[in-house]
Design a protein around this motif. Structure first.
Motif, mmCIF file in Angstrom:
data_model
loop_
_atom_site.group_PDB
_atom_site.id
_atom_site.type_symbol
_atom_site.label_atom_id
_atom_site.label_comp_id
_atom_site.label_asym_id
_atom_site.label_seq_id
_atom_site.Cartn_x
_atom_site.Cartn_y
_atom_site.Cartn_z
ATOM 1 N N ILE A 1 -1.306 -6.417 -3.258
ATOM 2 C CA ILE A 1 -2.268 -6.149 -2.181
ATOM 3 C C ILE A 1 -3.426 -7.140 -2.275
ATOM 4 N N LYS B 1 0.830 -1.211 0.000
ATOM 5 C CA LYS B 1 0.000 0.000 0.000
ATOM 6 C C LYS B 1 0.862 1.257 0.000
ATOM 7 N N SER C 1 3.806 1.487 -1.338
ATOM 8 C CA SER C 1 4.307 1.603 -2.706
ATOM 9 C C SER C 1 3.246 2.182 -3.616
ATOM 10 N N VAL C 2 2.024 1.698 -3.460
ATOM 11 C CA VAL C 2 0.946 2.168 -4.330
ATOM 12 C C VAL C 2 0.763 3.670 -4.186
ATOM 13 N N SER C 3 0.701 4.149 -2.935
ATOM 14 C CA SER C 3 0.447 5.585 -2.795
ATOM 15 C C SER C 3 1.650 6.386 -3.253
ATOM 16 N N LEU C 4 2.823 5.844 -3.023
ATOM 17 C CA LEU C 4 4.037 6.516 -3.496
ATOM 18 C C LEU C 4 4.055 6.593 -5.022
ATOM 19 N N LEU C 5 3.721 5.487 -5.657
ATOM 20 C CA LEU C 5 3.740 5.469 -7.118
ATOM 21 C C LEU C 5 2.622 6.341 -7.692
ATOM 22 N N GLN C 6 1.441 6.233 -7.110
ATOM 23 C CA GLN C 6 0.334 7.051 -7.607
ATOM 24 C C GLN C 6 0.682 8.529 -7.513
ATOM 25 N N PHE D 1 1.780 12.330 0.149
ATOM 26 C CA PHE D 1 3.134 12.009 -0.257
ATOM 27 C C PHE D 1 4.084 12.474 0.828
ATOM 28 N N LEU E 1 3.135 0.146 -10.319
ATOM 29 C CA LEU E 1 1.908 0.382 -9.560
ATOM 30 C C LEU E 1 0.964 -0.806 -9.695
#
Lengths: 406, 665
Positions: B651, A390, A392-397, B12, B644
């Motif tokens: 997940i 998760k 990673s996902v928010s970082l990538l998004q 972020f 991504l």
């Protein structure tokens, strides 16, 4: 050495590496004897553990102790317990493995050699990562020593062991005593303990179905878990390699960005930043996998070996009993020393029965303990995997958004 | 920004975003005001004939202290060193290009003459103008050319157009502004549809004598007509590209002698730098979509070869139809490169290099082993060929080349002959040799042009960094593959452990874990493919392209060398004349005078050629940099999206496993 002597407080360790207890051994929470290792001093390969004891047991002179012990003292304690015949029917908690800082140390050495081919930032990041890895190893070491003592303290028999009490109480260096102790107990069971699968397999015909099943299960399981441990280690290492690549890529991207002054520069810098963050996530993920999965498998590889040792001791006892039967037959045939042979046979049978009885109990509780530990660790690992993914996902998004809107 | 507000950006951790949100064009301004300065007078080495350069051993090119050269500040401007040979050249060169755009905006421009190169009268107008103003569609179509990022482009462009320009008054305007929406738009450009040509005017930074204009041909935007009738400045400014084109057509460039000692020194309108003009260049204005698909083995054994389907979709009127498909083999692609580089390299164009020939990879394919590595090889090559063609057609000048059109359209192509010699290593070696020689010459040349001085060094550095990065990314590809393999092995081992486990719930959980790890193995494998195709191959392409850029610098160097040689020859002829005068030999004097005149003409010609190629290379490099930035951005986004996607799958997998772990009892 890259790693100067350092005193590690438990608190500090936990701050630096956000890891919970890696190995669950389902210890009962008896407050009458509580042991922990709040800190440890590290000098090169030597690690001095502070062993802290709080007790209400009357066998102890004081309610609280704090002593310094080295890894070798733990080994001595383990050996004396293994060598105590009384405990032959128990699964003896596996000795903690020798502190091994070779991995990170060797990497540090390699890093030092490769320093010239890296940027300062890359080097700093690698070094930082290695220090974290080193700390993780250190923390694991402390934990596994602590767990050993806690398993002893939570066992109704071991907690009363005299040597254990000495280990906890004696405020001087144990070294002198250790030598004496070794002479005293000189390899009573020691030689037998060493790997004896053949005896288990080719040994005497098993009469008890429970032990027959346990034997087959443990032999099979032991080789499978050993294999799984090795494979898990490899997988974790690959994750670390990927993380290292991310680091180098981040550095190389920054290098290109540094020479650039067009619109390109921002993309490169952003990209370098993404890789740097991905590296962190990947590194954490690898560490958590190592602690939750690999370390669990590792611990139970040792614990299963301890259970197998119990089976081995029982098999020896059975063989002794059968031999004593044969001796009795012979004695009767010859009409010589019959009473003595009868006595011997009786003792062997008693010993075997006692071993079988406690062994059955021990193995049953071992199974329950193992299932609970696997459950706990698998849940924790899964939750951490989800957490990291998760992140990673928010970082990538976020990064994709930024790049797109640029 | 419009795009980011649609999806709420996730939190972020770092605070560096604002900086990144800034206009990305900032960097380009660094060059603002730089003008091309004159070359210094001939260096002592200039007597050496150009060929020597290539005969030189290639040793210690890199040990040369090139790095010192780069220490000059970016903004250093106008170091005009008057050339001894021609003052007006200086003026001409730094001449306001603004004039050009004004001139081009005249109506004649929009009615170009038919192509002189046996092109039927079918492409009279630029596609820009003939296109309906459906801007977003157009954008999407052209974006596809560069990859699969069209969704992204579609997603983000239209809202910008709407917010920035609420009154889409005239069709051309719309096209124009849309296309430029993420570029700094100059005020005077904004509503002027004719500025579409500003970009094309750029092709004419170097003035040329009008005499050569007759054989020019259109590149889809220019008119040939107008320069015959319009003022001298127009001729001068538009001449050069046409002349370039003429050169492409003719086997040997027959540049006419200096007819008019060009008068454009009079045009003193405020000058824009190339960079500024480049900013205005509309992006992706052409609608041309090329795909390379269906690799197919033809024949058997060692005579076998791979044929690819090359499909083109276009609304460009220069083509005979809107969609067409041809089959081409690898050597045809190499042949195309050979033809293009033969014609365009000498003019300073960056000719995109094709993928290298791989004897090992192809032999496997030929032998017909159906192993994954040969499938990977074929796919890798297919993708590389597709990118190669897309790069060729995205070059406005190369797109006009008849060989490109023939390659895309013609059913049967004459078999390329000499690709054997040209193959892979061969031409790379050639390229490297050339670029090495450049480095050497640069030092001898004592580069006076700050822009080139820095750019040559930048390209050199960038290539080196890019190579390093490429090595890292290749290592990532390998480690990811290794991770995939190790995950698969672990999955198997856990499955075995599960089958040995005597607790039913734990046994079940372990076999579920094995399944999860199996799926994760697949994810890693797919990610490794993305690491390779999206990231590693991009770098490999750009390492080759940077080689091509260096090749252009080399061409410029060659032109300079030729000019210097001519200067020296002229000097000698003058000495001869002086000697003859001294010796009082009037009979030979006339011949000597003729020769001097001849060499004077040559010097002027070569100098202009050098200036022209300098301008072309400079423009090409700027174009290349822009393209590169766009390409990288697109690919990086695509790559991050693949990561991504991997993480999102992860997940899912783990969330599905969590109840299994909790069910252990």
């Amino acid at each position: 050495s890259f790693f100067p002597p350092k005193l590690f407080k438990r608190q500090t360790l936990c701050d630096m590496i956000p890891l919970v207890h890696s190995v669950s051994v389902d210890l009962n929470n008896d407050a009458s004897l509580v042991i922990d290792i709040p800190d440890a001093l590290c000098e090169r390969d030597k690690v001095k553990f502070t062993v802290h004891t709080k007790t209400t047991l009357s066998s102890f002179q004081k309610p609280e102790y704090s002593v310094q012990r080295q890894h070798e003292d733990f080994i001595w304690l383990h050996d004396t317990i293994v060598e105590t015949e009384e405990y032959a029917g128990l699964i003896i908690p596996p000795a903690p493995p020798k502190p091994d800082f070779e991995g990170p140390r060797e990497k540090m050495h390699k890093l030092g050699e490769g320093e010239s081919s890296m940027t300062k930032e890359e080097y700093a990041k690698m070094k930082q990562e290695l220090e974290a890895e080193y700390l993780a190893v250190f923390k694991k070491t402390v934990q596994v020593h602590e767990v050993f003592l806690q398993r002893l303290s939570s066992h109704p028999m071991f907690r009363k062991d005299r040597n254990f009490q000495i280990f906890l109480e004696y405020d001087q260096d144990l070294t002198v005593r250790r030598k004496n102790a070794k002479e005293m107990f000189g390899g009573f069971f020691k030689n037998m303990v060493k790997s004896a699968d053949e005896v288990l397999i080719s040994g005497v015909k098993e009469v008890d179905e429970f032990f027959e099943q346990e034997k087959n299960f443990l032999l099979d399981y032991s080789s499978k878990i050993k294999d799984a441990t090795a494979k898990a280690e490899k997988m974790t290492r690959s994750h670390k390699n990927v993380a290292d690549d991310y680091n180098h890529i981040s550095g190389a991207l920054n290098n290109i960005a540094a020479d650039n002054n067009t619109a390109f520069k921002k993309h490169l810098e952003k990209c370098a930043e993404v890789f740097e963050k991905l590296r962190k996530v990947e590194d954490r993920m690898a560490s958590d996998q190592e602690l939750k999965l690999t370390e669990l498998l590792r611990y139970y590889t040792r614990d299963i070996q301890a259970a197998k040792d119990l089976l081995y001791r029982r098999a020896r006892a059975l063989a002794d009993y059968e031999n004593s039967n044969k001796a009795l037959d012979k004695a009767r045939l010859k009409g010589k020393d019959v009473a003595q042979a009868e006595e011997n046979q009786k003792q062997c049978l008693q010993k075997f029965d006692k071993l079988s009885e406690s062994g059955k109990k021990e193995l049953t509780s071992f199974k329950a303990r193992r299932v609970v530990a696997f459950r706990k660790n698998l849940i924790e690992m899964t939750e951490l995997e989800i957490k990291h993914a998760k992140n990673s996902v928010s970082l990538l998004q976020g990064s994709i958004e930024v790049l797109k809107s640029n | 920004m419009a795009a980011s507000s649609e999806r709420s950006p996730p939190p972020f951790p770092d605070s560096e975003e604002p900086e990144l949100l800034e206009d990305s064009d900032e960097g380009a301004d660094a060059f603002t005001g730089t003008s091309i300065s004159e070359m210094d007078s001939p260096s002592p080495d200039s007597t050496r004939p150009p060929k020597d350069i290539f005969n030189e051993p290639l040793e210690d090119i890199f040990s040369d202290p090139l790095s010192n050269v780069n220490s000059e500040p970016q903004k250093k401007v106008d170091t005009k060193i008057p050339s001894p040979s021609s003052d007006e050249a200086v003026d001409l060169f730094s001449d306001p290009l603004d004039d050009d755009s004004e001139v081009i905006s005249s109506p004649e421009v929009q009615n170009p003459m038919p192509d002189l190169l046996n092109e039927p009268v079918q492409a009279p107008k630029s596609d820009l103008l003939s296109e309906p103003p459906v801007s977003s569609v157009k954008k999407a179509a052209s974006a596809e050319l560069f990859g699969d990022e069209d969704e992204e482009d579609l997603f983000k462009e239209p809202p910008k157009v709407v917010t920035k320009k609420p009154q889409p008054s005239g069709p051309p305007v719309d096209v124009f502004t849309e296309v430029k929406s993420d570029v700094k738009v100059k005020p005077q450009v904004k509503d002027d549809p004719t500025d579409l040509f500003a970009e094309e005017a750029l092709t004419a930074p170097a003035p040329k004598p009008s005499a050569s204009s007759s054989s020019s041909r259109t590149n889809g935007v220019h008119s040939d007509e107008h320069d015959l009738f319009s003022e001298a400045t127009v001729e001068l400014s538009l001449d050069s590209p046409r002349n370039d084109r003429k050169k492409k057509d003719a086997v040997k460039p027959s540049v006419s002698a200096p007819a008019a000692p060009v008068a454009s020194s009079s045009s003193k309108a405020p000058s824009k730098t190339l960079e500024e003009l480049e900013e205005e260049e509309s992006e992706d204005t052409f609608d041309l979509n090329i795909s390379v698909t269906n690799p197919e083995k033809v024949g058997d054994g060692m005579n076998a070869y791979m044929a690819y389907k090359v499909s083109t979709q276009t609304s460009l009127t220069m083509f005979h139809s809107k969609t067409f498909t041809v089959r081409r083999r690898f050597s045809d692609f190499l042949g195309l490169y050979e033809k293009l580089s033969e014609k365009h390299l000498q003019n300073g164009y960056i000719v995109p290099p094709p993928p290298e020939k791989s004897i090992l990879g192809m032999t496997k394919v030929k032998v017909g082993k159906e192993d994954p590595s040969s499938a990977e090889f074929v796919e890798r090559r297919r993708a590389a060929l597709e990118r190669y063609l897309q790069r060729v057609v995205s070059h406005p000048s190369l797109l006009q080349d008849p060989d490109v059109r023939e390659f895309l359209e013609k059913e049967e192509l004459p078999r390329a002959v000499s690709t054997q010699a040209l193959s892979g290593a061969g031409f790379l070696k050639m390229l490297n040799k050339a670029t090495d020689a450049v480095s050497k010459m640069t030092i001898k040349m004592n580069e006076q042009d700050v822009w080139f001085d820095e750019k040559i060094q930048d390209v050199e550095n960038e290539e080196q960094h890019m190579r390093k990065l490429h090595v890292m990314v290749e290592s990532l590809v390998n480690h990811r593959k290794e991770l995939s393999g190790n995950t698969a092995v672990f999955a198997k081992s856990v499955a075995m452990l599960g089958s040995s486990e005597d607790n039913t719930a734990l046994s079940r959980a372990l076999s579920q874990l094995a399944e999860v790890e199996d799926r994760i193995e697949q994810l890693h494998q797919e990610q490794a493919a993305n690491d390779f195709f999206t990231f590693s191959e991009l770098l490999a392409d750009y390492i080759r392209l940077l080689g091509a850029v260096k090749g252009c610098f080399d061409q410029r160097m060659k032109a300079w060398q030729r000019w210097q040689d001519a200067e020296n020859m002229l000097q000698k002829k003058r000495e001869v004349e002086a000697k003859l005068l001294w010796a009082n030999k009037p009979d030979k004097l006339q011949q000597a005078k003729d020769e001097i005149a001849e060499w004077e003409a040559k010097v002027t010609q070569y100098e202009r050629e050098f200036e022209r190629i300098s301008a072309t290379v400079r423009k090409e490099v700027i174009r290349f940099d822009k393209e590169k930035a766009r390409d990288f951005k697109r690919q990086i986004i695509k790559y991050l999206e693949s990561l991504l996607n991997s993480q999102q799958q992860l997940i899912k997998y783990w969330e599905a496993f969590l109840p299994e772990a909790k069910a252990i009892a």
